[in-house]
Design an enzyme around this catalytic site. Structure first.
Site, PDB file in Angstrom:
ATOM      1  CE1 TYR A  72     -67.074  72.300 -23.075  1.00 55.73           C
ATOM      2  CE2 TYR A  72     -65.039  71.668 -21.949  1.00 55.73           C
ATOM      3  CZ  TYR A  72     -65.686  72.127 -23.080  1.00 55.73           C
ATOM      4  OH  TYR A  72     -64.967  72.420 -24.206  1.00 55.73           O
ATOM      5  CG  PHE A 124     -64.265  50.631 -42.564  1.00 57.87           C
ATOM      6  CD1 PHE A 124     -65.269  49.806 -43.037  1.00 57.87           C
ATOM      7  CD2 PHE A 124     -64.595  51.922 -42.182  1.00 57.87           C
ATOM      8  CE1 PHE A 124     -66.573  50.264 -43.127  1.00 57.87           C
ATOM      9  CE2 PHE A 124     -65.895  52.378 -42.264  1.00 57.87           C
ATOM     10  CZ  PHE A 124     -66.892  51.552 -42.734  1.00 57.87           C
ATOM     11  CG  ASP A 125     -65.644  53.064 -46.301  1.00 59.35           C
ATOM     12  OD1 ASP A 125     -65.602  52.872 -45.076  1.00 59.35           O
ATOM     13  OD2 ASP A 125     -66.685  53.349 -46.896  1.00 59.35           O
ATOM     14  CG  ASP A 215     -61.073  49.528 -37.701  1.00 59.18           C
ATOM     15  OD1 ASP A 215     -61.978  49.816 -36.894  1.00 59.18           O
ATOM     16  OD2 ASP A 215     -61.135  49.799 -38.910  1.00 59.18           O
ATOM     17  CB  ALA A 217     -66.227  48.497 -35.938  1.00 55.54           C
ATOM     18  CE  LYS A 258     -69.986  50.536 -37.950  1.00 55.79           C
ATOM     19  NZ  LYS A 258     -68.594  50.709 -38.199  1.00 55.79           N
ATOM     20  CG  HIS A 450     -68.906  54.567 -51.155  1.00 54.26           C
ATOM     21  ND1 HIS A 450     -67.621  54.997 -50.920  1.00 54.26           N
ATOM     22  CD2 HIS A 450     -69.407  54.214 -49.956  1.00 54.26           C
ATOM     23  CE1 HIS A 450     -67.363  54.890 -49.632  1.00 54.26           C
ATOM     24  NE2 HIS A 450     -68.427  54.423 -49.027  1.00 54.26           N
TER      25      HIS A 450
HETATM   26  C1  LIG Z   1     -67.801  51.704 -39.110  1.00 52.28           C
HETATM   27  C2  LIG Z   1     -66.379  51.413 -39.139  1.00 52.28           C
HETATM   28  C3  LIG Z   1     -65.421  52.433 -39.000  1.00 52.28           C
HETATM   29  C4  LIG Z   1     -65.781  53.904 -38.933  1.00 52.28           C
HETATM   30  O1  LIG Z   1     -66.642  54.196 -37.890  1.00 52.28           O
HETATM   31  P1  LIG Z   1     -67.796  55.295 -37.983  1.00 52.28           P
HETATM   32  O2  LIG Z   1     -68.422  55.237 -36.633  1.00 52.28           O
HETATM   33  O3  LIG Z   1     -68.723  54.924 -39.081  1.00 52.28           O
HETATM   34  O4  LIG Z   1     -67.137  56.614 -38.229  1.00 52.28           O
HETATM   35  C5  LIG Z   1     -64.096  52.058 -38.987  1.00 52.28           C
HETATM   36  N1  LIG Z   1     -63.728  50.771 -39.129  1.00 52.28           N
HETATM   37  C6  LIG Z   1     -64.618  49.777 -39.267  1.00 52.28           C
HETATM   38  C7  LIG Z   1     -64.156  48.366 -39.401  1.00 52.28           C
HETATM   39  C8  LIG Z   1     -65.970  50.059 -39.294  1.00 52.28           C
HETATM   40  O5  LIG Z   1     -66.851  49.068 -39.473  1.00 52.28           O
END
Ligand SMILES: *Cc1c(COP(=O)(O)O)cnc(C)c1O
Length: 458
Positions: A72, A124-125, A215, A217, A258, A450
């Protein structure tokens, strides 16, 4: 004869996929209320919905899973992940989270307040969702070239420094918690940000006393484009480029699904111990104790190995050349897409492919449905459905581009699959003049509609 290019790996395990008939698909998509997210994966032949968590782990990653430490607190796997983040990104403080949006939730809970302004490049969304959920505003400062699908600009993810300065000039420092740099810029077509632009943004952030959030990813794919497109980086390793990029970041949020090539996981990184400590409380509340944050030990182990493999040039070259190969096939068939081909996906220009569908009837979604009907291929709409309604007026926001994203999972499909995708896109394109009607909304959620929207034929 020149020796042709081939993948930098061989295949050790396979999973069967199944074709279907057009009649079957017509029934399934109707049952799914014309939302591709509602299809079961068995109703899909080639699944390009997302490259998120859909990659194939390597033998090294699976081996690391077996030595996961499930304690843990203070698990060995946590320290493996900590070492990888220090070595590869250069951060001392981090919190594991179950995925990228959770990292956003934890960090933004500390930093984003009602009325704040968060400039960035095509947020990103989920990032935008977490900003707007806190009654703050995301302002897109992406360069104009990004919104012209024909333009071959090598770094279409870049931030327009004069747009950014306009925002920073007009906003009090305490209302700007950070600038978001999305690497690569997913929404604009998986397009990279140059090192020169990162540096320029960092200098401007410094001038106005504002922090930088990466950000992250697809940070490794971004580094690949810097190495292959930006002057002065050809002889640097991906890992050297990544370290150089991150010296400018104060915070990083990561969707490990990613570029860390795992099926689930994320993290948030900090330079500042004080923000890290505040965020730790939210992490414990939302995710889990600070040394696992919603991840199993085995998953943290796989993530540490994935970060190392994901920042190797040979892997990235294989991956990004496959996306480019699909782009070349579409070129042969004159199917228009956001140029140049992105790092993780091809974004088909739906307005050009379906010129007769009105914008009120969701052009890119209509194209997504047509491609599914044609060959069982599932893409995702990056258009009006995704852009959602204006939070104040509740009117549809019509984005600058209507795109169908075909995201390529990492190490999963072969170039034969790319040939199938391109042929299906060509067939839809060839009958474009017969497609004149789209869809209308029957039901939608108040935010991020969406994912769950229900549609019917217009
Ligand atoms: C996928 C993504 C996120 C969010 O990550 P999740 O693992 O899907 O929660 C944030 N920013 C970008 C650019 C992404 O491609």
């Amino acid at each position: 004869m020149d020796i042709p290019f081939a993948e930098s790996y061989k295949i050790k395990m396979v999973e069967s996929i199944r074709k279907s008939t057009r009649e079957e698909r017509e029934k399934w998509i109707n049952d799914a209320r014309y939302n591709l997210f509602n299809l079961s994966s068995e109703q899909v032949y080639i699944d390009l919905l997302t490259d998120s968590g859909t990659g194939a782990m390597s033998d090294r990653q699976w081996a690391a899973m077996m030595t996961g430490d499930e304690s843990y607190a203070g698990a060995r796997s946590y320290y493996n992940m900590k070492k990888a983040l220090k070595d590869i990104l250069g951060f001392d403080y981090f919190l594991p989270t179950h995925q990228g949006r959770a990292a956003e939730n934890v960090l933004f809970s500390v930093l984003v307040k009602s009325g704040d302004i968060v400039p960035g490049n095509s947020h990103f969304d989920t990032t935008k969702g977490h900003i707007e959920f806190r009654s703050a505003h995301a302002i897109d400062c992406t360069i104009d070239e990004a919104f012209d699908p024909e333009n071959e600009h090598p770094f279409k993810g870049n931030i327009d420094l004069s747009k950014l300065e306009d925002v920073l000039k007009d906003t009090p420092r305490e209302k700007t918690p950070f600038i978001v740099v999305t690497l690569t810029n997913n929404t604009a077509g998986g397009q990279p940000v140059s090192m020169a632009n990162i540096k320029g943004v960092a200098e401007m952030a410094d001038k106005y006393g504002v922090k930088l959030l990466f950000d992250s990813a697809r940070f490794a794919e971004n580094a690949y484009f810097i190495k292959t497109r930006e002057q002065g980086y050809a002889d640097k390793s991906i890992k050297e480029i990544v370290l150089e990029m991150y010296q400018y970041a104060h915070y990083a949020t990561m969707s490990s699904k990613k570029d860390a090539i795992v099926n689930m996981g994320g993290f948030v990184c900090f330079r500042d111990e004080e923000v890290f400590k505040k965020a730790s409380t939210y992490n414990i509340m939302f995710e889990g104790f600070i040394t696992y944050g919603g991840m199993s030990g085995r998953d943290m182990n796989a993530l540490a190995v994935g970060l190392d493999e994901g920042t190797e040039f040979e892997y990235l070259e294989t991956r990004i050349r496959q996306v480019a190969y699909l782009g070349q096939k579409l070129d042969e068939y004159n199917v228009p897409y956001q140029r140049p081909a992105g790092g993780h996906a091809i974004f088909i220009d739906a307005r050009k492919v379906l010129p007769n569908v009105p914008k009120e009837e969701y052009i890119a979604q209509t194209l997504g449905i047509e491609l599914y009907l044609e060959a069982g291929i599932r893409g995702v709409e990056i258009g009006t459905l995704l852009a959602d309604r204006d939070p104040d007026t509740r009117e549809n926001r019509y984005p600058k581009m209507e795109l169908l994203r075909l995201a390529i999972p990492r190490r999963v499909y072969t170039n034969n699959h790319m040939d199938v995708i391109a042929a299906a896109a060509k067939n839809v394109y060839d009958r474009r003049h017969t497609i004149t009607k789209g869809y209308k909304i029957k039901n939608e959620a108040p935010i991020m509609r969406h994912f769950t929207v229900e549609l019917e034929k217009a």
